[in-house]
Design a protein around this motif. Sequence first.
Motif, PDB file in Angstrom:
ATOM      1  N   VAL A 183       0.848  -1.186   0.000  1.00 40.63           N
ATOM      2  CA  VAL A 183       0.000   0.000   0.000  1.00 40.63           C
ATOM      3  C   VAL A 183       0.883   1.236   0.000  1.00 40.63           C
ATOM      4  O   VAL A 183       1.821   1.337   0.796  1.00 40.63           O
TER       5      VAL A 183
ATOM      6  N   VAL B  52     -10.706   0.835  -2.998  1.00 36.05           N
ATOM      7  CA  VAL B  52      -9.375   1.040  -2.430  1.00 36.05           C
ATOM      8  C   VAL B  52      -9.450   1.076  -0.906  1.00 36.05           C
ATOM      9  O   VAL B  52      -8.610   0.494  -0.208  1.00 36.05           O
TER      10      VAL B  52
ATOM     11  N   GLY C 274      -8.234  -2.437  -0.564  1.00 30.61           N
ATOM     12  CA  GLY C 274      -6.816  -2.121  -0.601  1.00 30.61           C
ATOM     13  C   GLY C 274      -6.238  -1.797   0.762  1.00 30.61           C
ATOM     14  O   GLY C 274      -5.138  -2.240   1.096  1.00 30.61           O
ATOM     15  N   TYR C 275      -6.967  -1.021   1.583  1.00 30.52           N
ATOM     16  CA  TYR C 275      -6.456  -0.603   2.891  1.00 30.52           C
ATOM     17  C   TYR C 275      -6.907  -1.529   4.019  1.00 30.52           C
ATOM     18  O   TYR C 275      -6.117  -1.879   4.890  1.00 30.52           O
TER      19      TYR C 275
ATOM     20  N   GLY D  31      -8.318  -4.614   3.626  1.00 32.96           N
ATOM     21  CA  GLY D  31      -8.090  -6.024   3.331  1.00 32.96           C
ATOM     22  C   GLY D  31      -9.351  -6.869   3.302  1.00 32.96           C
ATOM     23  O   GLY D  31      -9.269  -8.100   3.339  1.00 32.96           O
TER      24      GLY D  31
ATOM     25  N   LEU E  79      -4.512  -0.461   7.966  1.00 30.79           N
ATOM     26  CA  LEU E  79      -3.385  -1.267   7.489  1.00 30.79           C
ATOM     27  C   LEU E  79      -2.983  -2.317   8.519  1.00 30.79           C
ATOM     28  O   LEU E  79      -2.570  -3.426   8.153  1.00 30.79           O
TER      29      LEU E  79
ATOM     30  N   ARG F 215      -5.452  -5.067   8.174  1.00 32.49           N
ATOM     31  CA  ARG F 215      -5.183  -5.760   6.914  1.00 32.49           C
ATOM     32  C   ARG F 215      -4.016  -6.732   7.050  1.00 32.49           C
ATOM     33  O   ARG F 215      -4.050  -7.851   6.531  1.00 32.49           O
TER      34      ARG F 215
ATOM     35  N   TYR G 283      -8.867  -3.130  -9.710  1.00 29.07           N
ATOM     36  CA  TYR G 283      -7.720  -4.013  -9.499  1.00 29.07           C
ATOM     37  C   TYR G 283      -6.697  -3.824 -10.619  1.00 29.07           C
ATOM     38  O   TYR G 283      -5.490  -3.858 -10.382  1.00 29.07           O
TER      39      TYR G 283
ATOM     40  N   THR H 181      -4.672  -0.710  -4.359  1.00 29.27           N
ATOM     41  CA  THR H 181      -4.087  -0.252  -3.091  1.00 29.27           C
ATOM     42  C   THR H 181      -3.640   1.201  -3.130  1.00 29.27           C
ATOM     43  O   THR H 181      -2.948   1.649  -2.221  1.00 29.27           O
ATOM     44  N   SER H 182      -4.048   1.950  -4.152  1.00 30.10           N
ATOM     45  CA  SER H 182      -3.542   3.319  -4.251  1.00 30.10           C
ATOM     46  C   SER H 182      -4.586   4.243  -4.857  1.00 30.10           C
ATOM     47  O   SER H 182      -5.474   3.818  -5.603  1.00 30.10           O
TER      48      SER H 182
END
Length: 668
Positions: free
Chosen positions: A318, A364, A368-369, A371, A509, A512, A572, A577-578
């Motif tokens: 991340v 995201v 992404g953050y 999980g 995070l 995650r 994806y 993740t951004s």
Amino acid sequence: MSTYLQFIVLGLGLGAVYIGLTTGLVLVYRATGIINFAQGAMAMWGVYVFAQLRIDGTLVLPIGRIPLGARPVLLVAALVGILMSVLLGILAHYLVFRPVRHAPVLAQVVVSVALMLTLQALVIIRFGPNNIVVESIVPQGKASLFGVGVSSRELVMTAVMVVLAALVWAYLRFTRAGVATRAASENERGSILMGFAPDRLAGVAMVLASAVATVGVLFGSSLTGLNSANYTLLVVPALAVLLVAKMESIAVVVVASLVLGAFQSVVNLLVSKPWWPQWAQSGVDQVIPFILVMVILFLFGRRLPSRGTLQTIRLPDVHVPKIRPVPAAVLVGVAVLVLALTQDTYRFGVTYSIVLMLVALSYVVVTGYLGQISLAQTSFAGAAGFTLSKVTTGWSMPFPLAVLFCSLVAALLGMIVALPAFRIRGAQLAIVTIAAALAIERFVFNNYALTPPSGNPIADPTFFGLDVAVREGSELSRMAFSITVLVIAVLVVLAFVRLASGTTGRMFLAVRANERAAASVGIDVRVAKIIGFGLSAFIAGVAGCLIGYSAGQLSAESFTVFVGLQILAVAYLGGITSLGGAVIAGVIGPLGIVYVVLHEVFDLGDYYALISGLALIATAILNPVGVAGETRRQLDRLRERFRRTPEAVAPAKASGDRTERKALSDAR
């Protein structure tokens, strides 16, 4: 009672389909550890091939077709269709599932969903979107059951699928390969040490799964007709049965499939009764699998088996965002310039890309953050959009207060969907969220008592007397609306960056990375999940309101499960993740500017879903960090190279000087 018995027997036909699909799911999971969301789509391909052979004698391939001159007989056509599904299963195993067997669960879910989208798009391209009639390989007839005349066809189909399921059970129980498959599901390293090849066992399991599932869909489509959307999503109730069977018991699969099919059929009978509430007449049969999934996961979520594997690959890194005023101002300026230089369809495509960026940003946040794998983000957007229709036309709620209120409604719905995440995560949570998305779509968005078929009008937005509506006269997309969308998106992104770079982001995070470790340092994991789901649903709700304003009125087509999965695919693909990945996802998302260019310039709009599905498969296998992640990686390497260059040049220069001095000394 005779009517109820007749409907129970009719429901056994649907139960037969569930037996085929769920048996295939069990085989694939036991052999690979992957939950195959594409099981229905893979079986559907073979049935489409069968139907086309019986219509005009043409063997349709993914690329090209072979006219056979005459229609093959019924059983031959059925065998060819099953063979096509088996070949597809083998290709899927070696090209799609095998490369991600040891990847994170997120990559496995994404690649499975990508295969589902790819096959569904390919079916529409090769066979068309309309429902087609499928000839039954079981003759229609009557039978007497407890003195009541019932259809014999459903009974025969059920008997055949029970026998096939029993053969699969015998394979897993008594054959050497079947026992090895079960052993590999418990300890893959141990099975290798005993001389078994897990890849080969998985290939055999995929062949059996494809054949059994295709027979089930072949039976079911002869009763209801064949439709690409319905049979692709028929995997959702099959996933509910899979959880009831704890992902391993074939006997429970058979019983639960038949009970679920019969119960759904009886509910459809009850819905037609005059005493049944009118507001609950649509989509009730799809609510049943969702409730079943919720109950099973709440009761047994922590005890559902997982598969022992050799290794796992960690999730993509991340990149914590930071507010950089100059690059941010340049990016916003470029967006304003592009909006000013475009008009009509192209400006609308750019504007819609900004909206899609917000939907991707919700992925995201939650995936992404935090999980957590959520497949229900467009349902949250749709809930906000349809609420917007009610509050702007019924309550005359002004803009932007209406957007804030409806986004909070979406956030509340997201928090409710987050409750199963207290006990489960990974692929099991993906099952819950896709079941929730399908239930919301069928029971709410397609419910004419709640959302009229004529559409759900939305009042044009005004801000302190300024008209910021999307259209005026013949102008398709006004600059005022586009700038409004951009301003809202900038505010949402700034809030996201502030949260993601602060304590909240670090909490996400930590959860995650390891929930137990996070709890051990004082983080309330449940609160973190509630906040994460609520925040992501709020962002999706803002996007849903903007979609509503951009259309002027809403329909269920804007928020289908397939739309949500396509946005997941591009999220994806861009980099889940951004923030940069969300921006890329907005640009390449459905109805975004890349889609508009493909449709208007290259006339490839019909191939968009196929292209995005294939690109997602390749990304999940080869580059799980996405386009944004790979771009950042290459830039970091370039910066590192430039940092090292002066340090490397200085010693070289000193060495060169010493060599020159030595040469001069020798010369003297």
